[in-house]
Design an enzyme around this catalytic site. Sequence first.
Site, PDB file in Angstrom:
ATOM      1  N   CYS A 265       0.822  -1.251   0.369  1.00 21.26           N
ATOM      2  CA  CYS A 265       0.160   0.305   0.204  1.00 21.26           C
ATOM      3  C   CYS A 265       1.232   1.242  -0.117  1.00 21.26           C
ATOM      4  CB  CYS A 265      -1.079  -0.499   1.349  1.00 21.26           C
ATOM      5  SG  CYS A 265      -2.887   0.893   0.943  1.00 21.26           S
ATOM      6  N   HIS A 359      -3.346  -5.084   0.226  1.00 24.60           N
ATOM      7  CA  HIS A 359      -3.502  -6.144   1.002  1.00 24.60           C
ATOM      8  C   HIS A 359      -3.397  -7.067   1.857  1.00 24.60           C
ATOM      9  CE1 HIS A 359      -3.973  -2.001   3.690  1.00 24.60           C
ATOM     10  NE2 HIS A 359      -4.853  -1.625   2.667  1.00 24.60           N
ATOM     11  N   GLU A 361      -2.234  -9.158   4.024  1.00 31.47           N
ATOM     12  CA  GLU A 361      -2.894  -9.591   5.682  1.00 31.47           C
ATOM     13  C   GLU A 361      -4.489  -9.311   5.155  1.00 31.47           C
ATOM     14  OE1 GLU A 361      -3.555  -5.260   5.876  1.00 31.47           O
ATOM     15  OE2 GLU A 361      -2.125  -6.276   4.158  1.00 31.47           O
TER      16      GLU A 361
END
Length: 385
Positions: A265, A359, A361
Amino acid sequence: MTTSTRGTARAQAPDAVLVLEDGRSFRGRAYGAVGETFGEAVFSTGMTGYQETLTDPSYHRQVVVMTAPHVGNTGVNDEDPESKRIWVAGYVVRDPARMPSNWRSRRSLDEELLAQGVVGIRGVDTRALTRHLRERGAMRVGIFSGEALADETALLARVREVPAMSGADLSAEVATERSYVVPATGPKRFTVAALDLGIKGMTPRRMAERGIEVHVLPATATLDEVYATAPDGVFLSNGPGDPATADLTVVKGVLERGTPLFGICFGNQLLGRALGFGTYKLKYGHRGINQPVQERDADGGWGKVEITAHNHGFAVDAPLDRISDTPYGRAEVSHICLNDNVVEGLRLLDRPVFSVQYHPEAAAGPHDAAYLFDRFVSLMEDQRA
């Protein structure tokens, strides 16, 4: 930029109005805290994971419009927050749940917004608002309720006084002030220095699951402080603000030393700028958990498609059709967004360095990109060998 009062029950919620900087307004009822708040109006297309969205530091100074019409049905629990507080500047929903229904719920969403002083608005035609933002672009906004509505003629002028997101340097406002360590789960295999630019709690956990001891450092950490951890790799986190404002000294220092580097990001944007590429503000950004991304394969063609979670209003300006020469070797775009061909990843061909704009995660899913943490581990293994 929020002023609020607390103690409003849903049945007694006062009138509220959302005012955009181009003059359009939307009326509804107060949701969460009563008062006023300002920020950048953006929309998120996720149908789940609203608790992760609210607590993601990347949303600092942004008023989030939820495109899903029904929000709050699973309530709020104490396990899913990505940080210690809600970071969104304001919250906009159409039809909030009257009561939560989930075995993990501890309180309702509006109770949590109220407790943390987050000003919101409900009953808004979020479909019309989202279409407006798609056509006109993300813009400054204010939400007003209660006594804040007393002088409606001055509301638009106050919205237009709010600083724009372009040029905003926000990472230090959301990052940890002190370093801390997330230990590896099971035997320790590697040490990673993670620069906190607005890191989410799930990120070090994903690395810890792979035997990585994560040293989370403030956004203001120096290169010497990074290498004082004796890292096998360096991680650049997500975060809010304009990447053009960031100091690239640490990123360039890591590139010069050839340490394995992984960024996501905001970290992807910082890597892009360190390599010599520019960044620019997207018209309305990518925010949600349903963004299709395609990866460039080993032969230079476009291969596997992933459904990914995004939260970014800026992007890297790098060529899609060729390999670029940089001060740190050859670089190429590794991923693109299939909706609009925005750069979604970078990799160096001569150093153990890569990044993505999304992302991997994402706790609420999708988990198509979780393999990227394994790729980071592989780079550190190769470097150690």
